[in-house]
Each structure stands twice: as C-alpha cells, then as structure tokens.
Design an enzyme around this catalytic site. Structure first.
Site, PDB file in Angstrom:
ATOM      1  N   HIS A 266      37.009  38.222  43.945  1.00  0.00           N
ATOM      2  CA  HIS A 266      37.815  37.657  43.275  1.00  0.00           C
ATOM      3  C   HIS A 266      36.439  37.613  42.559  1.00  0.00           C
ATOM      4  O   HIS A 266      35.681  38.393  42.054  1.00  0.00           O
ATOM      5  CB  HIS A 266      36.897  36.049  44.316  1.00  0.00           C
ATOM      6  CG  HIS A 266      38.212  35.176  43.215  1.00  0.00           C
ATOM      7  ND1 HIS A 266      37.255  34.942  41.601  1.00  0.00           N
ATOM      8  CD2 HIS A 266      38.909  34.301  43.594  1.00  0.00           C
ATOM      9  CE1 HIS A 266      37.854  33.472  41.880  1.00  0.00           C
ATOM     10  NE2 HIS A 266      38.586  33.439  42.640  1.00  0.00           N
ATOM     11  N   ASP A 317      43.271  32.452  49.884  1.00  0.00           N
ATOM     12  CA  ASP A 317      44.633  33.855  50.228  1.00  0.00           C
ATOM     13  C   ASP A 317      44.703  33.953  52.052  1.00  0.00           C
ATOM     14  O   ASP A 317      44.843  34.060  52.389  1.00  0.00           O
ATOM     15  CB  ASP A 317      44.894  34.555  49.047  1.00  0.00           C
ATOM     16  CG  ASP A 317      45.278  33.777  47.804  1.00  0.00           C
ATOM     17  OD1 ASP A 317      46.108  32.347  48.260  1.00  0.00           O
ATOM     18  OD2 ASP A 317      45.091  34.653  47.013  1.00  0.00           O
TER      19      ASP A 317
HETATM   20  N1  COA Z   1      39.564  45.504  48.701  1.00  0.00           N
HETATM   21  C1  COA Z   1      38.897  46.988  48.525  1.00  0.00           C
HETATM   22  N2  COA Z   1      37.741  47.395  47.387  1.00  0.00           N
HETATM   23  C2  COA Z   1      38.219  46.032  46.739  1.00  0.00           C
HETATM   24  C3  COA Z   1      39.231  45.144  47.057  1.00  0.00           C
HETATM   25  C4  COA Z   1      39.871  44.480  47.864  1.00  0.00           C
HETATM   26  N3  COA Z   1      40.238  43.072  47.629  1.00  0.00           N
HETATM   27  N4  COA Z   1      38.047  43.945  45.444  1.00  0.00           N
HETATM   28  C5  COA Z   1      37.282  43.988  45.023  1.00  0.00           C
HETATM   29  N5  COA Z   1      37.636  45.755  45.205  1.00  0.00           N
HETATM   30  C6  COA Z   1      36.053  46.868  44.953  1.00  0.00           C
HETATM   31  C7  COA Z   1      37.107  47.402  43.703  1.00  0.00           C
HETATM   32  O1  COA Z   1      37.676  48.076  44.121  1.00  0.00           O
HETATM   33  C8  COA Z   1      35.485  48.134  43.539  1.00  0.00           C
HETATM   34  O2  COA Z   1      35.551  49.075  43.929  1.00  0.00           O
HETATM   35  P1  COA Z   1      34.563  50.518  42.799  1.00  0.00           P
HETATM   36  O3  COA Z   1      33.544  49.335  42.273  1.00  0.00           O
HETATM   37  O4  COA Z   1      34.317  51.084  44.148  1.00  0.00           O
HETATM   38  O5  COA Z   1      35.401  50.352  42.155  1.00  0.00           O
HETATM   39  C9  COA Z   1      34.443  46.174  43.708  1.00  0.00           C
HETATM   40  O6  COA Z   1      35.026  46.229  44.864  1.00  0.00           O
HETATM   41  C10 COA Z   1      34.415  45.907  41.877  1.00  0.00           C
HETATM   42  O7  COA Z   1      35.749  45.133  42.614  1.00  0.00           O
HETATM   43  P2  COA Z   1      36.337  44.914  40.646  1.00  0.00           P
HETATM   44  O8  COA Z   1      37.317  45.871  40.790  1.00  0.00           O
HETATM   45  O9  COA Z   1      35.000  44.706  40.139  1.00  0.00           O
HETATM   46  O10 COA Z   1      36.948  43.133  41.272  1.00  0.00           O
HETATM   47  P3  COA Z   1      37.460  42.671  40.160  1.00  0.00           P
HETATM   48  O11 COA Z   1      37.165  41.659  39.428  1.00  0.00           O
HETATM   49  O12 COA Z   1      38.558  43.458  38.965  1.00  0.00           O
HETATM   50  O13 COA Z   1      39.003  42.437  40.797  1.00  0.00           O
HETATM   51  C11 COA Z   1      40.919  40.774  42.228  1.00  0.00           C
HETATM   52  C12 COA Z   1      39.183  40.769  41.726  1.00  0.00           C
HETATM   53  C13 COA Z   1      40.294  39.747  43.291  1.00  0.00           C
HETATM   54  C14 COA Z   1      41.406  41.829  41.143  1.00  0.00           C
HETATM   55  C15 COA Z   1      40.450  42.257  43.585  1.00  0.00           C
HETATM   56  O14 COA Z   1      39.167  41.768  44.566  1.00  0.00           O
HETATM   57  C16 COA Z   1      41.545  42.004  44.198  1.00  0.00           C
HETATM   58  O15 COA Z   1      42.752  42.823  44.170  1.00  0.00           O
HETATM   59  N6  COA Z   1      41.572  40.893  45.769  1.00  0.00           N
HETATM   60  C17 COA Z   1      42.869  41.610  46.912  1.00  0.00           C
HETATM   61  C18 COA Z   1      43.963  41.061  45.848  1.00  0.00           C
HETATM   62  C19 COA Z   1      43.212  39.110  46.122  1.00  0.00           C
HETATM   63  O16 COA Z   1      43.049  38.989  46.571  1.00  0.00           O
HETATM   64  N7  COA Z   1      43.610  38.359  45.015  1.00  0.00           N
HETATM   65  C20 COA Z   1      43.875  36.998  44.948  1.00  0.00           C
HETATM   66  C21 COA Z   1      42.682  36.419  43.713  1.00  0.00           C
HETATM   67  S1  COA Z   1      42.475  35.253  44.623  1.00  0.00           S
END
Ligand code: COA
Length: 375
Positions: A266, A317
């Site tokens: 998140h 979710d």
């Molecule tokens: N699965 C695997 N790895 C994940 C992850 C996930 N769901 N969420 C974050 N990570 C990893 C990223 O790849 C990143 O790794 P890295 O540092 O090696 O590149 C690290 O954790 C940090 O994540 P980050 O990209 O900074 O998080 P963000 O704030 O940009 O993204 C989301 C947040 C929600 C977009 C992201 O966690 C995601 O795409 N989750 C899956 C979709 C989801 O459930 N969305 C609903 C949100 S309420």
C-alpha cells in the site's frame, strides 16, 4: 535553464509525499494502522453502525440521530429505481463489456438527464449525491442480470441498502451474517482520503464541473488494478493457485520473477492496512458459513511468507476478494461493488472541494526535444 533544472529537481513523481489540500472527511494514520471517518475509527464504525449510517456520516459530517437516519433511509429507498430509458441504455451494453465500463457509462448517462454544471448550491449537489448513492446499486444489478440473459429485478423499498443489492442481483436475501459481512465491506471501502480515484474526483470538481462528471472520472480511475481493480485480481490469483498445497511454490516463483502479488502493499500503509482485521474476521465467518476453507488456507500461506520474509502486508482487497466470492458474486462485480460504497466518499469530497475551491493544476518539467523550427 536554472529554473528548468530546479523544476526537474522538484518533481514528486506519483505525487508521493505531497499534501495537496486539507480534508475533514477522513484521516489515515499509517504508524497507528488507523483510518478514521470524520474522527471515528473505521473498525468501530464497521462494528457498531450500518452502512447507511456511515454514508450519512460521510455526506453530512455527523452520525445521524434516529429520526435523521429514518428520513435519510426513506429518501435513499425512494430514489433507488431508475427510469425506463436508463434501463434500455443498460440493456444495450455489449454483454462482454467489463461491469466497470458499464457502471461508468450508466452513471454518465444519469448526468445527461439534467443540465448540471457544478459549483451550484451544495443542497442541490447533496440531492444528486443521494440520488447517485441510491441508484448505483440498481444500475450494477440491472446490468448483472441482463448480461446473463435474465430479466431485471426491481429494487424493494422494505429492504436495507445491502439486503436490496442481494435481492436485485439474485432474487433473494442471504442469511443475516452474510448481509452483515457485505455491509461491513461497504463501510471499509467507503472512504480513504486522497487516493487516486478521489483525487481524480476532486480534480474534476475543481474545474467547476458537475458531480456526474466527477464520479464518472473517479470510476475510470478506480478500475485500474493498482487501485480498486485489485480485489478482482486477488480472487483471480487465489483461483489460479487453486489449492493450499500449491500456494508456496506459486508464490516463490512469482517473487523470483519479480512479479506483483495482488492484495499486498500500500502506498500509505507500510505497516499494515487498518481495515484488514475486521474484513479478515468477515472472511472467516463466511468460510465457516459456506463450509469452504480453501481461500483462507491459501491466503494464510501467502500472508505468512509476504509479511515474514518481505515485510509487505495485505491490504483490504486481500480478504475482501475471497469474501465476495463466498457471497456468490462473480469476480468482475467486485470493483463495481467498491463503486457502490466509494460513491459516498467521492460525493463528500466533491462537496468539500466545491465549498472551498481552487483549480487543481500542477506544473510539469518539460523533457521533449529542444525548441526547433517546422521547416
Ligand atoms: N508484490 C510484490 N512486491 C511488492 C508488492 C506486491 N504486491 N508491493 C510492493 N512490492 C515491492 C515492490 O516491488 C518494491 O520492491 P523493490 O524495492 O525491490 O523495487 C517494494 O515492495 C516497495 O514497493 P513500492 O513500489 O514502493 O510500493 P508503491 O507504494 O509504489 O506501490 C502498490 C503500492 C499498492 C501500488 C503496490 O504495493 C502494488 O502494486 N500492490 C499490488 C496491487 C494492489 O494490491 N493494489 C491495491 C492497493 S489498495
């Protein structure tokens, strides 16, 4: 040149960490794993209030008294039915369209039935908000029935908001505990400060456009799998895994390939999503009711590894996807259900933006070709 360099250094891609405005509607306190609506903790609202009371709180600013709730319910129930031309529009949607595309278009259609410009008296927009709140479930259920080649089921005014949705989709109302789990999910999904769809809603409101346009745009933003679409993606993922025995291998392969695991992570909650425990309890209750532990067992294996080894926590979710599955909804209806709930937050933000408006218009740092002549 120096100004361009400074602008490039100031970029906050994804608006990460940017505080864009104030809001009195909700507050996220990530370090306490806490979310409040108008000062009340969401888990407490989910435990003690109906979704109708929460909708009232978000729209009006205070929890209703008994008589305020009765008159709000009366208004909502009286506004549920949609017009015959509206039903005809929904009937004509391609049957293979995603229900998020059909609800987006059905809401937009409602905006053609009156001339609304935005920036009008709040009372008028509040009426429109209640109208949208009442009619969105009817639009979703009407489309759901038609796409299966079935006739529509009209809303019933003697049922609660949640009971009526089950009635319009399936022609019957499930046991109390199932309706309660659905109601709690709506409370959990109702509002979440400046998330992507709400921000889209506020950007549109800030141009002095109307509430229908703002909500239509917000639905488009919610559809994406990085936002609302994740509850559908979670269930597709769990169904793809299929059995608890396959879960660990599936997850390790996914992580090794650097692929996302849906329902985890998140932007704001780095230490866990405050809405997860109550929704997880609902999932446990539904699993017991349905006599099906498959999804909870797979979920536990994924969660243990994701939290234990990666430090990435589940978001709302993650439990709500399988919860909706156990309630009997098809996967492509999960994000439209999110719309039926989040309309309350979007409408509250629309009204708040209008009450103290300033056009939202950020700057960009140009990265294209240098200035040049056509010939
Ligand atoms: N699965 C695997 N790895 C994940 C992850 C996930 N769901 N969420 C974050 N990570 C990893 C990223 O790849 C990143 O790794 P890295 O540092 O090696 O590149 C690290 O954790 C940090 O994540 P980050 O990209 O900074 O998080 P963000 O704030 O940009 O993204 C989301 C947040 C929600 C977009 C992201 O966690 C995601 O795409 N989750 C899956 C979709 C989801 O459930 N969305 C609903 C949100 S309420």
């Amino acid at each position: 040149m120096a100004a361009a360099k400074k602008a490039a250094n100031d970029i906050r891609k994804g608006l990460v960490g940017v505080v864009a405005d104030t809001t009195a509607i909700s507050k996220v306190v990530p370090e306490k794993r806490m979310l409040t609506y108008r000062g009340y903790a969401v888990h407490e609202l989910a435990e003690k209030c109906s979704f109708e009371e929460v909708a009232y709180l978000l729209l009006m600013g205070e929890l209703p008294t008994k008589s305020q709730l009765a008159s709000f319910r009366k208004k909502e129930r009286a506004a549920r039915e949609i017009t015959r031309p509206h039903v005809e529009v929904i009937k004509r949607f391609p049957k293979n369209a995603h229900p998020m595309d059909t609800i987006r278009t059905a809401v937009s259609y409602l905006g053609t039935t009156e001339v609304a410009w935005g920036g009008e008296p709040a009372k008028k927009d509040l009426e429109r908000a209640i109208n949208l709140f009442a009619k969105i479930p009817t639009m979703i259920a009407t489309d759901f029935r038609f796409r299966q080649g079935k006739s529509r089921i009209k809303p019933k005014a003697d049922l609660s908001f949640s009971e009526n949705f089950f009635h319009m989709c399936f022609g019957k109302v499930p046991p109390k505990e199932v309706v309660r789990a659905f109601d709690i999910s709506l409370t959990c999904y109702a509002e979440h400060s400046f998330n992507a769809s709400t921000f889209a809603d506020r950007v549109i409101a800030s141009t002095r456009s109307d509430i229908y346009s703002a909500v239509t745009g917000a639905i488009g933003a919610l559809k994406g799998p990085l936002h609302g679409g994740a509850n559908e993606a979670v269930m597709e993922m769990l169904a793809d895994i299929g059995k608890p025995a396959k879960a660990e291998k599936w997850l390790r392969k996914r992580l090794a390939n650097k692929q996302l695991v849906m329902g985890f992570g998140h932007r704001v909650y780095r230490w866990g999503d405050s809405r997860v425990p109550i929704m997880r309890q609902c999932l446990e209750d539904l699993s017991a009711w349905a006599g099906d532990d498959t999804w909870i067992e797979i979920s536990d294996i994924l969660e243990n590894i994701m939290v234990g080894e990666k430090g990435i926590h589940p978001n709302l979710d993650f439990p709500s996807g399988p919860a909706y599955y156990l309630m009997g909804f098809p996967i492509n209806l999960y994000t439209p259900i999110f719309v039926a709930s989040r309309i309350t937050g979007w409408a509250a933000h629309y009204l708040e933006q209008n009450a103290n408006n300033m056009l939202i218009r950020p700057l960009s740092a140009y990265s294209g070709p240098a200035e040049r002549k056509v010939r």
